[in-house]
Design a protein around this motif. Structure first.
Motif, PDB file in Angstrom:
ATOM      1  N   SER A 200       0.853  -1.189   0.000  1.00 34.97           N
ATOM      2  CA  SER A 200       0.000   0.000   0.000  1.00 34.97           C
ATOM      3  C   SER A 200       0.886   1.235   0.000  1.00 34.97           C
ATOM      4  N   LEU A 201       0.379   2.297  -0.581  1.00 35.35           N
ATOM      5  CA  LEU A 201       1.097   3.566  -0.606  1.00 35.35           C
ATOM      6  C   LEU A 201       0.159   4.639  -0.092  1.00 35.35           C
ATOM      7  N   SER A 202       0.627   5.418   0.868  1.00 36.60           N
ATOM      8  CA  SER A 202      -0.192   6.480   1.440  1.00 36.60           C
ATOM      9  C   SER A 202       0.613   7.768   1.518  1.00 36.60           C
ATOM     10  N   ALA A 203      -0.114   8.882   1.599  1.00 35.29           N
ATOM     11  CA  ALA A 203       0.511  10.201   1.710  1.00 35.29           C
ATOM     12  C   ALA A 203       0.048  10.844   3.005  1.00 35.29           C
ATOM     13  N   TRP A 204       0.996  11.335   3.788  1.00 34.73           N
ATOM     14  CA  TRP A 204       0.664  11.953   5.073  1.00 34.73           C
ATOM     15  C   TRP A 204       1.284  13.340   5.150  1.00 34.73           C
ATOM     16  N   PRO A 205       0.558  14.363   5.609  1.00 29.88           N
ATOM     17  CA  PRO A 205      -0.779  14.305   6.205  1.00 29.88           C
ATOM     18  C   PRO A 205      -1.916  14.288   5.188  1.00 29.88           C
ATOM     19  N   SER A 206      -1.637  14.594   3.924  1.00 32.61           N
ATOM     20  CA  SER A 206      -2.675  14.607   2.898  1.00 32.61           C
ATOM     21  C   SER A 206      -2.004  14.521   1.548  1.00 32.61           C
ATOM     22  N   HIS A 207      -2.758  14.073   0.532  1.00 33.21           N
ATOM     23  CA  HIS A 207      -2.163  14.064  -0.804  1.00 33.21           C
ATOM     24  C   HIS A 207      -2.423  15.372  -1.547  1.00 33.21           C
ATOM     25  N   ILE A 208      -3.110  16.328  -0.896  1.00 29.35           N
ATOM     26  CA  ILE A 208      -3.156  17.706  -1.383  1.00 29.35           C
ATOM     27  C   ILE A 208      -2.140  18.488  -0.558  1.00 29.35           C
TER      28      ILE A 208
ATOM     29  N   ALA B 211       7.034  20.354  -9.548  1.00 26.73           N
ATOM     30  CA  ALA B 211       7.562  19.135 -10.169  1.00 26.73           C
ATOM     31  C   ALA B 211       7.166  17.874  -9.410  1.00 26.73           C
ATOM     32  N   HIS B 212       6.786  18.000  -8.137  1.00 20.66           N
ATOM     33  CA  HIS B 212       6.398  16.833  -7.351  1.00 20.66           C
ATOM     34  C   HIS B 212       4.963  16.391  -7.622  1.00 20.66           C
ATOM     35  N   ALA B 213       4.176  17.215  -8.288  1.00 14.05           N
ATOM     36  CA  ALA B 213       2.804  16.817  -8.611  1.00 14.05           C
ATOM     37  C   ALA B 213       2.834  15.630  -9.564  1.00 14.05           C
ATOM     38  N   GLY B 214       1.963  14.658  -9.329  1.00 13.39           N
ATOM     39  CA  GLY B 214       1.926  13.508 -10.219  1.00 13.39           C
ATOM     40  C   GLY B 214       1.388  12.273  -9.529  1.00 13.39           C
ATOM     41  N   THR B 215       1.514  11.148 -10.213  1.00 11.30           N
ATOM     42  CA  THR B 215       1.001   9.871  -9.731  1.00 11.30           C
ATOM     43  C   THR B 215       2.168   8.975  -9.334  1.00 11.30           C
ATOM     44  N   TYR B 216       2.081   8.408  -8.148  1.00  5.52           N
ATOM     45  CA  TYR B 216       3.161   7.592  -7.591  1.00  5.52           C
ATOM     46  C   TYR B 216       2.667   6.167  -7.333  1.00  5.52           C
ATOM     47  N   ARG B 217       3.597   5.214  -7.451  1.00 14.54           N
ATOM     48  CA  ARG B 217       3.335   3.830  -7.070  1.00 14.54           C
ATOM     49  C   ARG B 217       4.545   3.284  -6.328  1.00 14.54           C
ATOM     50  N   CYS B 218       4.276   2.312  -5.484  1.00 11.18           N
ATOM     51  CA  CYS B 218       5.315   1.641  -4.716  1.00 11.18           C
ATOM     52  C   CYS B 218       5.488   0.221  -5.256  1.00 11.18           C
ATOM     53  N   HIS B 219       6.737  -0.186  -5.504  1.00 11.99           N
ATOM     54  CA  HIS B 219       7.045  -1.535  -5.968  1.00 11.99           C
ATOM     55  C   HIS B 219       7.641  -2.335  -4.812  1.00 11.99           C
ATOM     56  N   GLY B 220       7.155  -3.560  -4.620  1.00 12.55           N
ATOM     57  CA  GLY B 220       7.726  -4.451  -3.618  1.00 12.55           C
ATOM     58  C   GLY B 220       8.606  -5.498  -4.281  1.00 12.55           C
ATOM     59  N   PHE B 221       9.834  -5.665  -3.767  1.00  9.96           N
ATOM     60  CA  PHE B 221      10.795  -6.586  -4.365  1.00  9.96           C
ATOM     61  C   PHE B 221      10.982  -7.824  -3.485  1.00  9.96           C
ATOM     62  N   ASP B 222      11.313  -8.932  -4.120  1.00 16.55           N
ATOM     63  CA  ASP B 222      11.461 -10.223  -3.464  1.00 16.55           C
ATOM     64  C   ASP B 222      12.654 -10.224  -2.506  1.00 16.55           C
TER      65      ASP B 222
ATOM     66  N   PRO C 130      -2.190   3.363  -7.353  1.00  9.27           N
ATOM     67  CA  PRO C 130      -1.583   4.692  -7.478  1.00  9.27           C
ATOM     68  C   PRO C 130      -2.056   5.656  -6.398  1.00  9.27           C
ATOM     69  N   VAL C 131      -1.192   6.597  -6.071  1.00  8.68           N
ATOM     70  CA  VAL C 131      -1.536   7.728  -5.205  1.00  8.68           C
ATOM     71  C   VAL C 131      -1.197   9.003  -5.966  1.00  8.68           C
ATOM     72  N   GLU C 132      -2.174   9.879  -6.066  1.00 14.64           N
ATOM     73  CA  GLU C 132      -1.988  11.136  -6.788  1.00 14.64           C
ATOM     74  C   GLU C 132      -1.593  12.233  -5.806  1.00 14.64           C
ATOM     75  N   ILE C 133      -0.473  12.878  -6.075  1.00 13.22           N
ATOM     76  CA  ILE C 133      -0.032  14.012  -5.267  1.00 13.22           C
ATOM     77  C   ILE C 133      -0.387  15.298  -6.002  1.00 13.22           C
ATOM     78  N   ILE C 134      -1.186  16.122  -5.344  1.00 18.71           N
ATOM     79  CA  ILE C 134      -1.645  17.387  -5.913  1.00 18.71           C
ATOM     80  C   ILE C 134      -0.960  18.523  -5.161  1.00 18.71           C
ATOM     81  N   ILE C 135      -0.388  19.446  -5.891  1.00 15.04           N
ATOM     82  CA  ILE C 135       0.267  20.599  -5.281  1.00 15.04           C
ATOM     83  C   ILE C 135      -0.674  21.796  -5.393  1.00 15.04           C
ATOM     84  N   SER C 136      -0.995  22.398  -4.265  1.00 16.53           N
ATOM     85  CA  SER C 136      -1.897  23.554  -4.247  1.00 16.53           C
ATOM     86  C   SER C 136      -1.106  24.831  -3.959  1.00 16.53           C
ATOM     87  N   GLY C 137      -1.769  25.953  -4.178  1.00 18.76           N
ATOM     88  CA  GLY C 137      -1.136  27.238  -3.887  1.00 18.76           C
ATOM     89  C   GLY C 137      -0.492  27.893  -5.090  1.00 18.76           C
TER      90      GLY C 137
END
Length: 222
Positions: free
Chosen positions: A36-44, A94-105, A118-125
Motif C-alpha cells: 500500500s502507498l499512502s501520503a501523510w498528512p494529505s495528498h493535497i 515538479a512533485h505533482a503527479g502519480t506515484y506507485r510503490c514496488h515491492g521486491f522479493d 496509485p496515489v496522486e499528489i496534488i500541489i496547491s497554492g
C-alpha cells in the motif's frame, strides 16, 4: 495479474535507465498481496510544504522502490530503495503527479513481486484562491440537500471540492456566469456530511496543480 500493472512496472524501469533483461516481473495472485502507498498528512500538499510517502505491506518484502509515473521523474526517489517512508520537502510543482510503490522479493532483489495502487499528489497554492459559499444558507437540516458554489475571476477549467482535506469526486468544469466570473456548483446529496469544505481551481493542461484553497466553509448538519 493486471496487464496495466506490468506495463507500468516495465515503463518505470525503462525511465530509470535500467537494463530490462536483469529484472523479472512477477505478480502474486490477489490484491491482498499488493503493498500500500499512502501520503501523510494529505495528498493535497501546499506549495513549499512537506508530504511523507509511505509504502507498507503485511508481506516482508526485501525492499520497496517508489516511482513517479509520467512527466519528469524525481531523481531523489525514482527507483531507489527506501525504508518504507520518503519525505518530499519542500514540495514544488515538479512533485505533482502519480506515484506507485514496488515491492521486491527478499531472495531475488531484481524480482518485482507487486505494485501498489496509485496515489496522486496534488500541489496547491499555484494560483489565487476562489471563494466558496452555500447557496441555501449556512445550516443544513438532516436529510436536506445542499449546493456549494465555487467562484473565481480567473478562467479556471475545473473546480474541485474537498471536505476535511479530502477531495470529493473528480471536480466540475468551470462555467462562465452572467456577471463575468467563472464558477461550478457542487450538489451535496443525498446525504450531506458536516465538516469544513474548501474549493480549488485548476487548468486543463496541469490538472494536478491547484490554486490556493478557498477560505474554509463549515457546514453544520442538525
Amino acid at each position: 495479474m493486471e496487464l496495466n500493472e506490468e506495463k507500468i512496472g516495465v515503463s518505470a524501469l525503462r525511465d530509470e535507465g535500467a537494463s530490462l533483461n536483469i529484472f523479472s516481473v512477477h505478480f502474486s495472485a490477489g490484491s491482498h498481496n499488493k503493498p500500500s502507498l499512502s501520503a501523510w498528512p494529505s495528498h493535497i500538499v501546499p506549495l513549499g510544504q512537506r508530504v511523507e510517502l509511505q509504502c507498507d505491506s503485511h508481506i516482508n518484502y526485501y525492499t520497496f522502490k517508489l516511482y513517479k509515473e509520467h512527466g519528469n521523474p524525481i531523481p531523489q526517489i525514482q527507483g531507489r530503495p527506501l525504508q518504507k517512508k520518503f519525505a518530499l520537502n519542500p514540495v514544488t510543482s515538479a512533485h505533482a503527479g502519480t506515484y506507485r510503490c514496488h515491492g521486491f522479493d527478499s531472495h531475488y532483489p531484481f524480482k518485482i513481486l507487486a505494485i501498489s495502487d496509485p496515489v496522486e499528489i496534488i500541489i496547491s497554492g499555484l494560483y489565487k484562491k476562489p471563494s466558496l459559499s452555500a447557496l441555501m444558507g449556512p445550516v443544513v437540516m438532516s436529510g436536506e440537500n445542499m449546493t456549494l458554489s465555487c467562484v473565481s475571476a480567473l478562467q479556471f477549467d475545473m473546480f474541485h471540492l474537498s471536505r476535511e482535506g479530502v477531495p470529493k469526486g473528480h471536480g466540475l468544469p468551470s462555467v462562465l456566469s452572467h456577471n463575468g466570473t467563472f464558477q461550478a456548483n457542487f450538489h451535496l446529496d443525498p446525504v450531506v456530511q458536516a465538516g469544513n469544505y474548501r474549493c480549488y481551481g485548476s487548468f486543463r493542461n496541469s490538472s494536478q496543480l491547484w490554486s490556493t484553497p478557498s477560505d474554509s466553509l463549515y457546514l453544520p448538519v442538525i
